[in-house]
Motif scaffolding. Sequence first.
Motif, mmCIF file in Angstrom:
data_model
loop_
_atom_site.group_PDB
_atom_site.id
_atom_site.type_symbol
_atom_site.label_atom_id
_atom_site.label_comp_id
_atom_site.label_asym_id
_atom_site.label_seq_id
_atom_site.Cartn_x
_atom_site.Cartn_y
_atom_site.Cartn_z
ATOM 1 N N ARG A 58 19.162 45.377 39.333
ATOM 2 C CA ARG A 58 18.945 46.655 38.646
ATOM 3 C C ARG A 58 17.723 46.611 37.723
ATOM 4 O O ARG A 58 17.422 47.598 37.067
ATOM 5 C CB ARG A 58 20.187 47.037 37.835
ATOM 6 N N GLY A 59 17.067 45.466 37.653
ATOM 7 C CA GLY A 59 15.873 45.357 36.822
ATOM 8 C C GLY A 59 16.158 45.106 35.362
ATOM 9 O O GLY A 59 15.295 45.330 34.506
ATOM 10 N N ASP A 60 17.350 44.627 35.027
ATOM 11 C CA ASP A 60 17.706 44.348 33.643
ATOM 12 C C ASP A 60 17.012 43.065 33.188
ATOM 13 O O ASP A 60 17.206 41.994 33.773
ATOM 14 C CB ASP A 60 19.221 44.193 33.526
ATOM 15 N N THR A 61 16.213 43.147 32.141
ATOM 16 C CA THR A 61 15.492 41.975 31.628
ATOM 17 C C THR A 61 16.090 41.465 30.318
ATOM 18 O O THR A 61 15.483 40.626 29.645
ATOM 19 C CB THR A 61 14.007 42.337 31.401
ATOM 20 N N ARG A 62 17.265 41.951 29.971
ATOM 21 C CA ARG A 62 17.867 41.596 28.679
ATOM 22 C C ARG A 62 19.049 40.649 28.842
ATOM 23 O O ARG A 62 19.992 40.682 28.053
ATOM 24 C CB ARG A 62 18.304 42.857 27.958
ATOM 25 N N LEU A 63 19.005 39.804 29.845
ATOM 26 C CA LEU A 63 20.134 38.922 30.124
ATOM 27 C C LEU A 63 20.427 37.986 28.954
ATOM 28 O O LEU A 63 21.586 37.780 28.595
ATOM 29 C CB LEU A 63 19.865 38.105 31.390
ATOM 30 N N LEU A 64 19.377 37.417 28.376
ATOM 31 C CA LEU A 64 19.568 36.469 27.283
ATOM 32 C C LEU A 64 20.210 37.157 26.073
ATOM 33 O O LEU A 64 21.134 36.603 25.450
ATOM 34 C CB LEU A 64 18.225 35.851 26.898
ATOM 35 N N LYS A 65 19.728 38.341 25.754
ATOM 36 C CA LYS A 65 20.313 39.102 24.647
ATOM 37 C C LYS A 65 21.773 39.407 24.924
ATOM 38 O O LYS A 65 22.626 39.308 24.021
ATOM 39 C CB LYS A 65 19.534 40.411 24.446
ATOM 40 N N ARG A 66 22.081 39.751 26.166
ATOM 41 C CA ARG A 66 23.459 40.086 26.533
ATOM 42 C C ARG A 66 24.378 38.877 26.406
ATOM 43 O O ARG A 66 25.532 39.009 26.004
ATOM 44 C CB ARG A 66 23.485 40.649 27.948
#
Length: 375
Positions: A58-66
Amino acid sequence: MFLMIFVNDVEDVPGVPQWIKHVGENADGLGLADTIFPAFLFIVGLSIPFAFQSRIVRGDTRLLKRIFTRSFALIFIGFFHSNMETYNEAIAKLPKPVWESLVTFGFFFLFLDYSRFKKYKRYLFQGFGAALIIAMSALYKTSEPGHTWLHFSWWGILGLIGWAYLYCALIYYYSKGALWVQAAFWLFFMFLNIDIHFGWFDFLSKTYNYLWMAGNGAMQSFTMAGIFVAVLYMRLSKEKELRMLWVGMLLMAVILFNLGFIVRLYSGGISKARDTPSWVLICTGISLVAYLFFVLLVDVWKKYKLFKPIEPAGTNTFTCYLVPFLFYPAYEMSNLGYPEVLSEGMGGLIKCIVFSFVMVWIAGLLAKINVRLKI
């Protein structure tokens, strides 16, 4: 999740078969209840590669934050849940059921899925939730010797899940899902647990509850096992070699069972309460076998519809876990009681099964009106 609700509810019901409940703290044994939390941690690990893959697509680049926000939320709630156990209503301003209910409502307002809400409503509701949590924190009084306020005793179930998720998700993230890395860390946590119980790392024991391990490696071992299996499944599925999964999983389960019973002789027996290596090894083997059964049931026989009655336990898991924390206080405040036939023995067992279904269905109904918790 369904079984987690069930075993928690059945624990205090007299007259039900003992094999369903937790065994005693100092006993050498394994009940059904002792296998559920390990299986849940195993499933947490199973979900990580699939969830990450879905977000990357889905193009989510916030994996680390999540990873960090989800872990913090679980540890935060777990901290309050552990303090619920020592709340002293005799010296506090609020009865315990009232305090527990208001704290749980605070969690709902803080972690509600606000994706369909306007921003001002989200900030308003989350602000109210935060204020409620702060107010309940200020009113907290404890019966724990040496403490008067909120304090650390243990991380709570959700806190243990949060710590395991944090470390294992970070390992998966930074290793980019390399199969050998997942296997290496699974072995590392598994053998660390063995080493600690043999006393080799006693000089570090005072730090475990506060620093990097949040325990002795047992929880991370279950979760890393799940990640390893999921990565292996994804690889074999892509190569259309899923038959190899059966061979590998069964072989690993046999090895874990045998190793578990061997270690049992030297490390305090099988005990969930003490996180013994034999408990870790045997329950991981049980989870592997159960996983293969569900692969057969769902992937091969296409029997997913069998799970429709408890589907919200999987699709709305966090809400499902917290719903009983609203029911129990309300039940205590009502002064109602179950008929004697539903309070013990077979009647009590049936009541606990029905209760588990009801909690799951309530979570499903809440989801339909957009009351769904998300971390």
